[in-house]
Structure formats: structure tokens, C-alpha cells
Design a protein around this motif. Sequence first.
Motif, PDB file in Angstrom:
ATOM      1  N   GLU A 229      46.868  40.373  40.001  1.00 36.35           N
ATOM      2  CA  GLU A 229      47.648  39.893  41.138  1.00 36.35           C
ATOM      3  C   GLU A 229      49.039  39.447  40.706  1.00 36.35           C
ATOM      4  OE1 GLU A 229      47.381  39.967  44.223  1.00 36.35           O
ATOM      5  OE2 GLU A 229      45.307  40.553  44.595  1.00 36.35           O
ATOM      6  N   LEU A 230      49.135  38.846  39.521  1.00 38.76           N
ATOM      7  CA  LEU A 230      50.457  38.484  39.012  1.00 38.76           C
ATOM      8  C   LEU A 230      51.335  39.722  38.850  1.00 38.76           C
ATOM      9  CD1 LEU A 230      49.673  35.740  36.308  1.00 38.76           C
ATOM     10  CD2 LEU A 230      51.024  35.437  38.395  1.00 38.76           C
ATOM     11  N   ARG A 231      50.757  40.780  38.308  1.00 33.47           N
ATOM     12  CA  ARG A 231      51.528  42.006  38.114  1.00 33.47           C
ATOM     13  C   ARG A 231      51.880  42.656  39.445  1.00 33.47           C
ATOM     14  NH1 ARG A 231      48.121  44.413  35.308  1.00 33.47           N
ATOM     15  NH2 ARG A 231      47.316  45.970  36.767  1.00 33.47           N
ATOM     16  N   TRP A 232      50.923  42.686  40.376  1.00 31.92           N
ATOM     17  CA  TRP A 232      51.192  43.328  41.666  1.00 31.92           C
ATOM     18  C   TRP A 232      52.240  42.563  42.465  1.00 31.92           C
ATOM     19  CZ3 TRP A 232      45.231  43.880  42.425  1.00 31.92           C
ATOM     20  CH2 TRP A 232      44.799  45.053  41.775  1.00 31.92           C
ATOM     21  N   THR A 233      52.092  41.256  42.545  1.00 32.50           N
ATOM     22  CA  THR A 233      53.074  40.479  43.312  1.00 32.50           C
ATOM     23  C   THR A 233      54.456  40.529  42.666  1.00 32.50           C
ATOM     24  OG1 THR A 233      52.333  38.481  42.123  1.00 32.50           O
ATOM     25  CG2 THR A 233      51.361  38.921  44.285  1.00 32.50           C
ATOM     26  N   ALA A 234      54.501  40.524  41.334  1.00 31.56           N
ATOM     27  CA  ALA A 234      55.797  40.619  40.654  1.00 31.56           C
ATOM     28  C   ALA A 234      56.443  41.971  40.915  1.00 31.56           C
ATOM     29  CB  ALA A 234      55.623  40.390  39.152  1.00 31.56           C
ATOM     30  N   ASP A 235      55.653  43.038  40.910  1.00 27.38           N
ATOM     31  CA  ASP A 235      56.205  44.364  41.204  1.00 27.38           C
ATOM     32  C   ASP A 235      56.717  44.444  42.636  1.00 27.38           C
ATOM     33  OD1 ASP A 235      55.701  45.206  38.657  1.00 27.38           O
ATOM     34  OD2 ASP A 235      53.849  46.283  39.146  1.00 27.38           O
TER      35      ASP A 235
ATOM     36  N   SER B  43      47.004  50.616  47.339  1.00 28.60           N
ATOM     37  CA  SER B  43      45.827  51.442  47.020  1.00 28.60           C
ATOM     38  C   SER B  43      45.110  50.914  45.787  1.00 28.60           C
ATOM     39  CB  SER B  43      46.264  52.893  46.802  1.00 28.60           C
ATOM     40  OG  SER B  43      46.874  53.420  47.956  1.00 28.60           O
ATOM     41  N   ALA B  44      45.883  50.533  44.771  1.00 24.33           N
ATOM     42  CA  ALA B  44      45.268  49.981  43.567  1.00 24.33           C
ATOM     43  C   ALA B  44      44.571  48.654  43.860  1.00 24.33           C
ATOM     44  CB  ALA B  44      46.323  49.791  42.482  1.00 24.33           C
ATOM     45  N   ARG B  45      45.177  47.839  44.706  1.00 25.33           N
ATOM     46  CA  ARG B  45      44.564  46.558  45.058  1.00 25.33           C
ATOM     47  C   ARG B  45      43.266  46.775  45.845  1.00 25.33           C
ATOM     48  NH1 ARG B  45      48.807  44.037  47.256  1.00 25.33           N
ATOM     49  NH2 ARG B  45      49.204  42.465  45.637  1.00 25.33           N
ATOM     50  N   LYS B  46      43.290  47.700  46.781  1.00 27.85           N
ATOM     51  CA  LYS B  46      42.091  47.962  47.581  1.00 27.85           C
ATOM     52  C   LYS B  46      40.970  48.521  46.717  1.00 27.85           C
ATOM     53  CE  LYS B  46      40.566  50.536  51.655  1.00 27.85           C
ATOM     54  NZ  LYS B  46      40.973  51.478  52.740  1.00 27.85           N
ATOM     55  N   GLU B  47      41.303  49.430  45.813  1.00 31.56           N
ATOM     56  CA  GLU B  47      40.282  50.000  44.931  1.00 31.56           C
ATOM     57  C   GLU B  47      39.692  48.948  44.007  1.00 31.56           C
ATOM     58  OE1 GLU B  47      39.932  53.536  41.517  1.00 31.56           O
ATOM     59  OE2 GLU B  47      41.816  53.197  42.633  1.00 31.56           O
ATOM     60  N   TYR B  48      40.536  48.038  43.535  1.00 34.82           N
ATOM     61  CA  TYR B  48      40.035  46.997  42.636  1.00 34.82           C
ATOM     62  C   TYR B  48      39.077  46.060  43.357  1.00 34.82           C
ATOM     63  CZ  TYR B  48      39.971  42.680  39.934  1.00 34.82           C
ATOM     64  OH  TYR B  48      39.555  41.564  39.261  1.00 34.82           O
ATOM     65  N   TYR B  49      39.445  45.614  44.540  1.00 34.49           N
ATOM     66  CA  TYR B  49      38.577  44.662  45.253  1.00 34.49           C
ATOM     67  C   TYR B  49      37.294  45.333  45.741  1.00 34.49           C
ATOM     68  CZ  TYR B  49      42.006  40.922  45.148  1.00 34.49           C
ATOM     69  OH  TYR B  49      42.855  39.938  44.724  1.00 34.49           O
ATOM     70  N   THR B  50      37.312  46.642  45.944  1.00 37.39           N
ATOM     71  CA  THR B  50      36.083  47.342  46.312  1.00 37.39           C
ATOM     72  C   THR B  50      35.069  47.307  45.170  1.00 37.39           C
ATOM     73  OG1 THR B  50      37.326  48.801  47.787  1.00 37.39           O
ATOM     74  CG2 THR B  50      35.136  49.527  47.104  1.00 37.39           C
ATOM     75  N   SER B  51      35.549  47.489  43.953  1.00 33.54           N
ATOM     76  CA  SER B  51      34.644  47.442  42.801  1.00 33.54           C
ATOM     77  C   SER B  51      34.360  46.016  42.334  1.00 33.54           C
ATOM     78  CB  SER B  51      35.255  48.229  41.635  1.00 33.54           C
ATOM     79  OG  SER B  51      36.494  47.662  41.229  1.00 33.54           O
ATOM     80  N   LEU B  52      35.184  45.046  42.757  1.00 36.76           N
ATOM     81  CA  LEU B  52      34.979  43.664  42.303  1.00 36.76           C
ATOM     82  C   LEU B  52      33.677  43.086  42.845  1.00 36.76           C
ATOM     83  CD1 LEU B  52      36.035  41.095  40.886  1.00 36.76           C
ATOM     84  CD2 LEU B  52      37.253  40.551  43.011  1.00 36.76           C
ATOM     85  N   ALA B  53      33.309  43.410  44.075  1.00 33.67           N
ATOM     86  CA  ALA B  53      32.109  42.827  44.674  1.00 33.67           C
ATOM     87  C   ALA B  53      30.863  43.171  43.853  1.00 33.67           C
ATOM     88  CB  ALA B  53      31.966  43.315  46.111  1.00 33.67           C
ATOM     89  N   LYS B  54      30.748  44.415  43.417  1.00 42.56           N
ATOM     90  CA  LYS B  54      29.582  44.810  42.632  1.00 42.56           C
ATOM     91  C   LYS B  54      29.602  44.143  41.258  1.00 42.56           C
ATOM     92  CE  LYS B  54      27.024  48.890  41.090  1.00 42.56           C
ATOM     93  NZ  LYS B  54      26.985  50.374  41.052  1.00 42.56           N
ATOM     94  N   LYS B  55      30.769  44.075  40.625  1.00 39.62           N
ATOM     95  CA  LYS B  55      30.863  43.417  39.319  1.00 39.62           C
ATOM     96  C   LYS B  55      30.500  41.935  39.431  1.00 39.62           C
ATOM     97  CE  LYS B  55      34.528  46.442  37.543  1.00 39.62           C
ATOM     98  NZ  LYS B  55      35.933  46.473  37.035  1.00 39.62           N
ATOM     99  N   LEU B  56      30.944  41.297  40.502  1.00 40.91           N
ATOM    100  CA  LEU B  56      30.659  39.880  40.687  1.00 40.91           C
ATOM    101  C   LEU B  56      29.181  39.645  40.932  1.00 40.91           C
ATOM    102  CD1 LEU B  56      32.057  37.128  40.835  1.00 40.91           C
ATOM    103  CD2 LEU B  56      32.361  37.480  43.284  1.00 40.91           C
ATOM    104  N   GLU B  57      28.556  40.537  41.698  1.00 43.90           N
ATOM    105  CA  GLU B  57      27.118  40.404  41.948  1.00 43.90           C
ATOM    106  C   GLU B  57      26.325  40.538  40.650  1.00 43.90           C
ATOM    107  OE1 GLU B  57      23.605  42.638  44.558  1.00 43.90           O
ATOM    108  OE2 GLU B  57      25.715  43.280  44.674  1.00 43.90           O
ATOM    109  N   THR B  58      26.717  41.477  39.791  1.00 39.94           N
ATOM    110  CA  THR B  58      26.032  41.660  38.511  1.00 39.94           C
ATOM    111  C   THR B  58      26.237  40.455  37.606  1.00 39.94           C
ATOM    112  OG1 THR B  58      26.347  44.057  38.673  1.00 39.94           O
ATOM    113  CG2 THR B  58      25.858  43.149  36.493  1.00 39.94           C
TER     114      THR B  58
END
Length: 495
Positions: free
Chosen positions: A447-453, A398-413
Motif C-alpha cells: 500500500e505504501l508503494r501503491w499510494t506513493a505511485d 488491478s494489482a490491488r484488486k488481485e492482491y486482496y482477492t488472494s489475501l483472504a485465502k492466505k489469511l484464512e490459512t
Amino acid sequence: MSSNGANSVPPAPNPPKSGIRTVLQYTGIPPSWLDKRPRLPSRNWLIFLSITSVVTGYYIYDRQQCKKIRQEYVDRVKDLAVQPMGSMELPRLVTVYGARWPGDQDYDRSMKYFRKYVKPVLVAAAIDYDMVKGRRHGDIARLVAEKIRKERRILTGLDQPFSGPMPLPGSSFEEKHKRELEGGIILVGRHTLKEYMAGLKRGWTEGLEHVDREEQLACVLESDGRFDEPEPEPTAEAVVGEGEPIPTPSRIPSSKPFSMLTPALRAPPPPPTSSESIPAHLNAPPAEIPSQPPMLLVSFTNYIGFTQIPIMIWDFFNERYKVRDGAEAAYRLVMGNTRPFTAPPAEALGGSQDAPDPAQPQKPLLAELTPTDLDFDREAESYYKKSVVREFLSDIESARKEYYTSLAKKLETARALARGTREPTKEEQENPPPTEVELRAERMQKELRWTADEEGWDIVRPDKDVAWDERFRNRLRVYIDPPVSTAETTDSHTS
């Protein structure tokens, strides 16, 4: 007149006043207070005083017993602390491992248990200790595996042991290894045992190449397309020169693969050591492993959650049991009596490491058939917080999905401001948004933290058995209670 005087009764004399009463009479205290007779409290007060007295008395008794039990074991080992040592000798060194309890935000809970219940006896015996804490799941497994790989590289001659400008006592590789074998290790809880055994197996099974987790993850993330620009819509383009289209912002190639530092600040990387440069007979896992430091298995259960509050209250008034368990465990390590690490036969372990099939009926646990050291403290896993066991991986997704959803807008800006296609707003001028390089760095850390967890949870989850390798048989040892001497037996019978 005489008859009236004869019938009158003289007043009764006042009782003599005590010295204290006479003194208090002149202090301003009301006489009614001094004449007041004591009486029994009311029913409610009796109930309150009874319960308070019982609880307070039980608490005081428990803490007195804690001091008595601790002092008993300190007196047993304190003679070892006054034994003379040579000028070139070093005290015994013990390595303590404490992993993070699943579902607890305080990663240091295992070490707090060690410091409170086990450490006092070790200090009384003049035994030094080194604490290794796991902040996240899997940290101890990775640390143990990397330590073993370094030792294997030194033993095979691929690396040279570190040597300072001046040789000191116990600084050589052989002396350090001997001191580790003589000192032993302490594993607090079953979750720590799982991580240690997983790291032990990984260190003696994997190759000797230097592993860079960030570089490996960067190669995986490079091809997922998260930072790729969308394909532009086909439009009429002006042609100049030899038919080359005019470069537009949509035709500008995307950034190069992410790098934490700019080329000017990046230090030259060390030459990579690939499996081809390491001889196959050195890179292959050894058929036999050397003897490992003996292990002290310390039972530990951490109660968290609303449903476990009654157990917490019981624990608060029964500290003496944990004090005795910790003191006995430390006493076993001080005395140094060991036995081989017990594990089921190889046939029984053939399929125990595989994930269970939910469609098939579950077989009885190995501990129900033949209890061994691999089943140490298994009942403690039943106290894991149920929501953590059920939702640990789903929370990461859920945290990964929420992050990548907001990443697209941040990257566009970030790209729009970097290319100058629009002017920054007043809010963006006051608080500049992250650049594309910063977004790549942030994504790498997450991603390092998520994969390690995820890797760490796969080790400590309650339905996963302790890692085992047949090469460990007869190479691992466990501390046990020392044999009871004849004198102690006589004293116990006499008392």
C-alpha cells in the motif's frame, strides 16, 4: 627442312616479373591468383559497400564532432580549475536532481544523460556535484519537501542544527545554506522540474509537524476491514458461571493493530510533535520565502517504445546535438549568469492548477499564449508511452484488486494454522505460509508503494501543469547564456 624452319615464329618472350611477383611465386600461391586481373564488384556488392561506407562514415564523423564540441567547451572552462583556493575554502557544489521517466524501468536514465553530456564540462571546471535520484514517481517531491521542512524547523528554533564533535569548515547551517545558493541546482527534464516544484510548494505550504507516512497509512488501513474476521453464525452456546458464554475460536478478538516490531524489540517512539505544541505563528506558512538556489533547466527526452525506434536510430547517428546541448547547459552554470524565473501573471494561473473538465472544450495551453519557464520542455511529454499514460492508474487498481482477492485465502490459512484448527499439509511443512503478522507487513509495504505511485503520477502526468506559488515570484532564478564578449564577436565575424 629449311623452309619449315624459316616459316616458324619464335614464341613471344614472357613479360618481366616484378620482384614481389617473383617472391610470391615461390610461396605456394597458385599462379592463377597472381595472374588474376582486378575487376569491378557485382551490382549487389556495390550496393552493400556503398551503404556500409556511408553509414560508417556518418557514424565516424558524428563521433569526431562530439569530441570536438566537448573539447571546445572544456577548453573554455579549464582555466577555472587551476585557480588557487584557500586552505579553508571548498569547491563549488551543485545538486543534480533526476526523476524517473514515466514508463521506463530504468530509473537512472536522467542521471545517465547528465553524466554523459553535462558532467564532463563541470569536471573540467572543478565543480563538485551531488546527485539525487528518484527511484519512483514522487520521490524527489517528498525529499525536497522534507528538506525544506527541516530547514524551516531550524530557522524557527524548533530543532537545532546538527553539529559534530569538532567544527569543520562549511559544517554550520549558515555556511551550508550559503554554499547551496552559490552552487545552484540542475533539473534534468520537465518531469524532474514538476517534482521539484511540487516539493518546493509542499515544503513551504504544509505545517512543520513530523509526518510518518506509515503511521498515517496504518490508521487508514485499520478501519477498512480487510483483516476483520467474519461474523460467526448464531449457534446454541453453553452458559457457565454468571451467564458468560464459553469462548470459542470465533469469539477470540482479532489481532491488535499492526506493528512492524514486537513490543519487546520496538524502541520507545519519540514524543510526537502535534500542531497544538507548535505555536500558530511558527506553524503557519511564511508570507515570504528566502531566495532559492538558481536552477539549470536541462532538456531531456527519453525515447521508449516500438513506435519511437526511428527516432532512436536518428539519435544514435546525431549524438553531436545532445553533446552540444549538454555542454552549453553546463557552460551556463559554470559562468553563473542568471535571470528571474518567469511565470504567467497570477490572473492567468487562477484556474490552471485544477483538473480539466472533459465535458468542456479545452482551452489552449499556456505555452501557446505566453511561453514561460513553467512551460519548459513541454513537448517532451508528447513522447510519453501512450499505454503508460492511459493505464498507469488502472494497472495499480488491478494489482490491488488481485492482491486482496488472494489475501483472504492466505489469511484464512494463517489463522487456521496459528489456532491449531487443522494440521499443516506436507507442502506447508516444507514451505511454511506467511503468518498474519507477515501478511500485515506485506500489505503495508504494498500500500505504501501503491499510494506513493498514485501521488507521484498525479505530479508528473502530462495533463498536469507545473506547481506554482506566488511566493516563488522573484525568489527563483534560472541560469542563462553568458553575454558574448567583444573579442568573441570579432573572432566570429573574422572567421
